[in-house]
Design a protein around this motif. Structure first.
Motif, mmCIF file in Angstrom:
data_model
loop_
_atom_site.group_PDB
_atom_site.id
_atom_site.type_symbol
_atom_site.label_atom_id
_atom_site.label_comp_id
_atom_site.label_asym_id
_atom_site.label_seq_id
_atom_site.Cartn_x
_atom_site.Cartn_y
_atom_site.Cartn_z
ATOM 1 N N GLY A 69 0.798 -1.216 0.000
ATOM 2 C CA GLY A 69 0.000 0.000 0.000
ATOM 3 C C GLY A 69 0.828 1.262 0.000
ATOM 4 O O GLY A 69 0.337 2.339 -0.343
ATOM 5 N N PHE A 70 2.098 1.138 0.374
ATOM 6 C CA PHE A 70 2.994 2.287 0.443
ATOM 7 C C PHE A 70 3.178 2.919 -0.937
ATOM 8 O O PHE A 70 3.049 4.124 -1.109
ATOM 9 C CB PHE A 70 4.341 1.836 1.011
ATOM 10 N N LEU A 71 3.453 2.099 -1.939
ATOM 11 C CA LEU A 71 3.638 2.589 -3.299
ATOM 12 C C LEU A 71 2.323 3.056 -3.905
ATOM 13 O O LEU A 71 2.260 4.065 -4.600
ATOM 14 C CB LEU A 71 4.264 1.502 -4.170
ATOM 15 N N GLU A 72 1.259 2.349 -3.623
ATOM 16 C CA GLU A 72 -0.061 2.708 -4.158
ATOM 17 C C GLU A 72 -0.512 4.068 -3.644
ATOM 18 O O GLU A 72 -1.147 4.843 -4.352
ATOM 19 C CB GLU A 72 -1.080 1.633 -3.788
ATOM 20 N N TYR A 73 -0.157 4.349 -2.390
ATOM 21 C CA TYR A 73 -0.506 5.650 -1.804
ATOM 22 C C TYR A 73 0.076 6.792 -2.644
ATOM 23 O O TYR A 73 -0.616 7.766 -2.953
ATOM 24 C CB TYR A 73 0.011 5.739 -0.371
ATOM 25 N N TYR A 74 1.342 6.677 -3.021
ATOM 26 C CA TYR A 74 1.987 7.746 -3.787
ATOM 27 C C TYR A 74 1.419 7.862 -5.190
ATOM 28 O O TYR A 74 1.396 8.944 -5.776
ATOM 29 C CB TYR A 74 3.493 7.526 -3.826
ATOM 30 N N LYS A 75 0.935 6.766 -5.739
ATOM 31 C CA LYS A 75 0.343 6.807 -7.075
ATOM 32 C C LYS A 75 -0.967 7.598 -7.074
ATOM 33 O O LYS A 75 -1.275 8.326 -8.014
ATOM 34 C CB LYS A 75 0.095 5.391 -7.583
ATOM 35 N N THR A 76 -1.758 7.425 -6.032
ATOM 36 C CA THR A 76 -3.071 8.085 -5.968
ATOM 37 C C THR A 76 -3.014 9.453 -5.309
ATOM 38 O O THR A 76 -3.926 10.270 -5.485
ATOM 39 C CB THR A 76 -4.065 7.201 -5.195
ATOM 40 N N HIS A 77 -1.943 9.702 -4.566
ATOM 41 C CA HIS A 77 -1.843 10.950 -3.804
ATOM 42 C C HIS A 77 -1.882 12.184 -4.699
ATOM 43 O O HIS A 77 -2.400 13.242 -4.301
ATOM 44 C CB HIS A 77 -0.537 10.926 -2.994
ATOM 45 N N ARG A 78 -1.366 12.078 -5.903
ATOM 46 C CA ARG A 78 -1.292 13.217 -6.820
ATOM 47 C C ARG A 78 -2.671 13.811 -7.110
ATOM 48 O O ARG A 78 -2.797 15.007 -7.379
ATOM 49 C CB ARG A 78 -0.629 12.802 -8.130
ATOM 50 N N LYS A 79 -3.708 12.990 -7.066
ATOM 51 C CA LYS A 79 -5.063 13.464 -7.353
ATOM 52 C C LYS A 79 -5.620 14.329 -6.229
ATOM 53 O O LYS A 79 -6.613 15.033 -6.421
ATOM 54 C CB LYS A 79 -6.000 12.273 -7.581
#
Length: 233
Positions: A69-79
């Motif tokens: 979930g650590f990497l996924e967080y950064y992928k979606t955080h931009r939105k």
């Protein structure tokens, strides 16, 4: 509301001059509604916005082995991060006129870091931070990620000409559906120190801007760009 953060790089002098170059429609929107538009970070032209340099990404991948979930967080955080970009410069920038305005029409708002900080206190809904952008080699240099804003305060060296300072907000906790961005309340009279008219604009355009500002109840100093002053020979 502006929130100071000592971990974010920022000019020490509150009188540091900053500029925002924009077209007339965006300027009218700002004055009419007294709100500053902040764009969703993943809607910028630069696809690297909010991402990491290669050395940092390799470290994050290792951390994600045991915590996907650590990497996924950064992928979606931009939105969920919104940004308003300003240009640091003591003087007008010919390049900024060329990039952000068209057809010899447009304006530049001149402000200072301190004025922006005060202007943001008019907003009671969201927290805003201000940071100066760092320009690095994304293949070699490291972007720290202790602060969730850091990925949005680094850009590739190709963009150094922007000399950018950013108003930035993380809206993750508000659970909003953000389209292209959102508007925040600002104190317009604190935000704007002077207004400069496009150096190639006609006299009718300058008169239009002056009349418009007056009818909306403001008395800002309005100047024709210094880039169009008379030659001495």
């Amino acid at each position: 509301m502006y929130i100071a953060d000592n971990t974010i790089k920022l000019p020490e002098d509150p009188d540091t001059i900053v500029w925002k170059y924009l077209d007339l429609s965006k300027f009218v929107d700002l004055l009419l509604y007294r709100k500053l538009f902040m764009s969703r970070s993943d809607k910028f032209e630069d696809q690297y916005e909010g991402t990491f340099s290669e050395p940092t990404f390799e470290e994050i991948k290792k951390l994600s082995i045991d915590n996907p979930g650590f990497l996924e967080y950064y992928k979606t955080h931009r939105k969920n991060v919104v940004i308003s970009s300003w240009h640091i410069n003591e003087y007008e920038s010919f390049a900024m006129w060329q990039i952000f305005t068209q057809k010899s029409e447009g304006l530049a708002i001149q402000s200072t870091l301190g004025r922006i900080q005060k202007a943001l206190n008019a907003d009671n809904d969201y927290q805003q931070h201000i940071g100066e952008v760092n320009y690095i080699d994304y293949k070699k240099e490291y972007i720290p990620f202790e602060n969730t804003f850091f990925p949005f305060l680094f850009k590739r060296k190709s963009f150094q000409y922007e000399r950018e300072i950013r108003i930035i907000s993380d809206l993750t906790s508000y659970h909003l559906e953000i389209d292209n961005g959102l508007k925040i309340d600002v104190d317009i009279c604190n935000l704007i120190e002077k207004i400069y008219i496009h150096p190639k604009s006609e006299n009718w355009y300058k008169k239009l801007v002056i009349d418009l500002v007056e009818r909306l109840g403001f008395d800002f100093t309005i100047e024709k760009s210094d880039l169009e002053s008379d030659i001495l020979i």
